[in-house]
Motif scaffolding. Structure first.
Motif, PDB file in Angstrom:
ATOM      1  N   ILE A   1       0.828  -1.211   0.000  1.00  0.00           N
ATOM      2  CA  ILE A   1       0.000   0.000   0.000  1.00  0.00           C
ATOM      3  C   ILE A   1       0.860   1.259   0.000  1.00  0.00           C
ATOM      4  N   GLY A   2       1.949   1.229   0.772  1.00  0.00           N
ATOM      5  CA  GLY A   2       2.844   2.392   0.829  1.00  0.00           C
ATOM      6  C   GLY A   2       3.449   2.722  -0.518  1.00  0.00           C
ATOM      7  N   HIS A   3       3.872   1.681  -1.262  1.00  0.00           N
ATOM      8  CA  HIS A   3       4.421   1.903  -2.597  1.00  0.00           C
ATOM      9  C   HIS A   3       3.374   2.517  -3.522  1.00  0.00           C
ATOM     10  N   LEU A   4       2.153   2.002  -3.447  1.00  0.00           N
ATOM     11  CA  LEU A   4       1.091   2.511  -4.318  1.00  0.00           C
ATOM     12  C   LEU A   4       0.753   3.956  -3.973  1.00  0.00           C
TER      13      LEU A   4
ATOM     14  N   GLU B   1      -9.363  -5.096  -4.316  1.00  0.00           N
ATOM     15  CA  GLU B   1     -10.372  -6.163  -4.238  1.00  0.00           C
ATOM     16  C   GLU B   1     -11.149  -6.262  -5.539  1.00  0.00           C
ATOM     17  N   ASP B   2     -11.481  -5.104  -6.137  1.00  0.00           N
ATOM     18  CA  ASP B   2     -12.183  -5.101  -7.436  1.00  0.00           C
ATOM     19  C   ASP B   2     -11.319  -5.752  -8.514  1.00  0.00           C
TER      20      ASP B   2
ATOM     21  N   LYS C   1      -1.792 -11.576  -3.098  1.00  0.00           N
ATOM     22  CA  LYS C   1      -1.176 -10.853  -1.985  1.00  0.00           C
ATOM     23  C   LYS C   1      -0.042 -11.703  -1.440  1.00  0.00           C
ATOM     24  N   THR C   2       1.135 -11.142  -1.396  1.00  0.00           N
ATOM     25  CA  THR C   2       2.308 -11.834  -0.884  1.00  0.00           C
ATOM     26  C   THR C   2       2.777 -11.142   0.393  1.00  0.00           C
ATOM     27  N   ALA C   3       3.869 -11.641   0.946  1.00  0.00           N
ATOM     28  CA  ALA C   3       4.412 -11.019   2.156  1.00  0.00           C
ATOM     29  C   ALA C   3       4.868  -9.592   1.899  1.00  0.00           C
ATOM     30  N   SER C   4       5.237  -9.286   0.644  1.00  0.00           N
ATOM     31  CA  SER C   4       5.758  -7.955   0.314  1.00  0.00           C
ATOM     32  C   SER C   4       4.711  -7.013  -0.259  1.00  0.00           C
ATOM     33  N   GLY C   5       3.517  -7.503  -0.554  1.00  0.00           N
ATOM     34  CA  GLY C   5       2.480  -6.650  -1.120  1.00  0.00           C
ATOM     35  C   GLY C   5       1.613  -7.399  -2.117  1.00  0.00           C
ATOM     36  N   TYR C   6       1.306  -6.743  -3.235  1.00  0.00           N
ATOM     37  CA  TYR C   6       0.416  -7.317  -4.251  1.00  0.00           C
ATOM     38  C   TYR C   6       1.161  -7.434  -5.574  1.00  0.00           C
ATOM     39  N   ARG C   7       0.804  -8.460  -6.365  1.00  0.00           N
ATOM     40  CA  ARG C   7       1.416  -8.639  -7.677  1.00  0.00           C
ATOM     41  C   ARG C   7       0.477  -9.409  -8.591  1.00  0.00           C
ATOM     42  N   PHE C   8       0.665  -9.225  -9.897  1.00  0.00           N
ATOM     43  CA  PHE C   8       0.001 -10.059 -10.887  1.00  0.00           C
ATOM     44  C   PHE C   8       0.896 -11.256 -11.172  1.00  0.00           C
ATOM     45  N   GLN C   9       0.298 -12.421 -11.335  1.00  0.00           N
ATOM     46  CA  GLN C   9       1.075 -13.593 -11.728  1.00  0.00           C
ATOM     47  C   GLN C   9       0.194 -14.546 -12.528  1.00  0.00           C
ATOM     48  N   VAL C  10       0.855 -15.311 -13.398  1.00  0.00           N
ATOM     49  CA  VAL C  10       0.142 -16.331 -14.167  1.00  0.00           C
ATOM     50  C   VAL C  10      -0.364 -17.396 -13.205  1.00  0.00           C
ATOM     51  N   ARG C  11      -1.560 -17.890 -13.447  1.00  0.00           N
ATOM     52  CA  ARG C  11      -2.111 -18.942 -12.591  1.00  0.00           C
ATOM     53  C   ARG C  11      -1.248 -20.194 -12.689  1.00  0.00           C
TER      54      ARG C  11
ATOM     55  N   ALA D   1      17.801 -17.407   8.764  1.00  0.00           N
ATOM     56  CA  ALA D   1      16.339 -17.341   8.841  1.00  0.00           C
ATOM     57  C   ALA D   1      15.809 -17.059   7.445  1.00  0.00           C
ATOM     58  N   THR D   2      14.525 -17.333   7.234  1.00  0.00           N
ATOM     59  CA  THR D   2      13.930 -17.098   5.917  1.00  0.00           C
ATOM     60  C   THR D   2      13.642 -15.615   5.719  1.00  0.00           C
ATOM     61  N   THR D   3      13.339 -15.253   4.479  1.00  0.00           N
ATOM     62  CA  THR D   3      13.139 -13.859   4.089  1.00  0.00           C
ATOM     63  C   THR D   3      11.744 -13.653   3.490  1.00  0.00           C
ATOM     64  N   ARG D   4      11.423 -12.393   3.212  1.00  0.00           N
ATOM     65  CA  ARG D   4      10.178 -12.088   2.498  1.00  0.00           C
ATOM     66  C   ARG D   4      10.203 -12.677   1.093  1.00  0.00           C
ATOM     67  N   GLU D   5      11.389 -12.705   0.481  1.00  0.00           N
ATOM     68  CA  GLU D   5      11.510 -13.290  -0.863  1.00  0.00           C
ATOM     69  C   GLU D   5      11.120 -14.767  -0.850  1.00  0.00           C
ATOM     70  N   PHE D   6      11.475 -15.482   0.218  1.00  0.00           N
ATOM     71  CA  PHE D   6      11.082 -16.887   0.363  1.00  0.00           C
ATOM     72  C   PHE D   6       9.559 -16.998   0.399  1.00  0.00           C
ATOM     73  N   LEU D   7       8.933 -16.154   1.201  1.00  0.00           N
ATOM     74  CA  LEU D   7       7.470 -16.180   1.306  1.00  0.00           C
ATOM     75  C   LEU D   7       6.831 -15.837  -0.032  1.00  0.00           C
ATOM     76  N   ASP D   8       7.352 -14.801  -0.700  1.00  0.00           N
ATOM     77  CA  ASP D   8       6.790 -14.385  -1.985  1.00  0.00           C
ATOM     78  C   ASP D   8       6.899 -15.499  -3.017  1.00  0.00           C
ATOM     79  N   TYR D   9       8.061 -16.127  -3.107  1.00  0.00           N
ATOM     80  CA  TYR D   9       8.296 -17.120  -4.147  1.00  0.00           C
ATOM     81  C   TYR D   9       7.367 -18.316  -4.000  1.00  0.00           C
ATOM     82  N   PHE D  10       7.143 -18.740  -2.759  1.00  0.00           N
ATOM     83  CA  PHE D  10       6.317 -19.916  -2.536  1.00  0.00           C
ATOM     84  C   PHE D  10       4.864 -19.560  -2.192  1.00  0.00           C
ATOM     85  N   ASN D  11       4.486 -18.302  -2.524  1.00  0.00           N
ATOM     86  CA  ASN D  11       3.099 -17.857  -2.351  1.00  0.00           C
ATOM     87  C   ASN D  11       2.595 -18.011  -0.920  1.00  0.00           C
TER      88      ASN D  11
END
Length: 227
Positions: A23-26, A46-47, A61-71, A149-159
């Motif tokens: 949200i801060g980036h947006l 949400e829309d 929605k990932t640990a770092s925010g929101y992104r578009f991705q292929v299903r 320890a794990t990172t936000r990138e770890f969380l993002d990558y594995f959804n």
């Protein structure tokens, strides 16, 4: 600013960014006197998520925010855009990553003691280069080994939105509620078995997810997976 125009700006930013945006980036996209409220941005997101329901991509929605991705279910076809085969990670690497995810922070020695085999420097190097783990400190013992320890990138990558999305170790709590008089030795034995099973489940999940999601790192990838 009306929601329709705001929605177009948010969609464009997510498509162009190549990474997750929070949200801060947006909000940082706008002049001070035009910054949309958090509630308005959440409603717009949400829309957008609802409108992606019948499309080949989704808003996640990932640990770092929101992104578009292929299903993910489309990966077998989308992967054919690239001649290079998706990288497959070794079982040892994924088991090491699973241990860090569950029991962090851990030293390399801790991991070797749990797995019963040595951890190669290449495994640690790969995890650090992928930014799935990071050094968060050093244990106060001779040699001061690094704590991982794990990172936000770890969380993002594995959804994963947070570490709470990892397979739960609820069986441990169930044991205590069923028979609080269990001896410490029995409880510790059952906990070790339960944790080992859950770690194996996570390792399997990580292996499957890594094979499905890993693609050659190209400019086109960022537009499809957005991170």
């Amino acid at each position: 600013m009306d929601n329709d125009h705001l929605k177009k700006i948010v969609e464009g930013a997510l498509l162009a960014s190549g990474r997750s945006l929070d949200i801060g980036h947006l909000q940082g996209l706008f002049d001070i006197d035009q910054v949309p409220a958090k509630d308005q941005l959440l409603a717009v997101l949400e829309d957008i998520e609802n409108e992606c329901g019948n499309r080949g991509y989704e808003l996640t929605k990932t640990a770092s925010g929101y992104r578009f991705q292929v299903r993910q279910e489309l990966a077998p076809w989308i992967n054919r855009l690239w001649e290079e085969k998706p990288k497959k990670y070794s079982r040892a690497l994924l088991e090491t990553l699973a241990l860090i995810a569950y029991r962090q922070p851990l030293t390399r020695g801790d991991i070797e003691e749990i797995r019963g085999v040595s951890v190669s420097s290449e495994i640690v190097k790969t995890l650090l280069e992928r930014e799935w783990v990071r050094v968060v400190g050093h244990r106060d013992v001779p040699g001061r080994p690094a704590l991982y320890a794990t990172t936000r990138e770890f969380l993002d990558y594995f959804n994963l939105k947070s570490l709470e999305d990892l397979p739960a170790l609820s069986e441990i709590r169930d044991i205590d509620s069923i028979d609080p008089e269990l001896s410490l030795q029995v409880a510790e034995t059952r906990e070790a078995e339960t944790t080992e099973n859950a770690e194996e489940q996570l390792s399997d999940s990580l292996e499957e997810s890594a094979v499905e999601q890993e693609m050659p790192e190209t400019d086109e990838e960022s537009r499809l997976q957005q991170n």
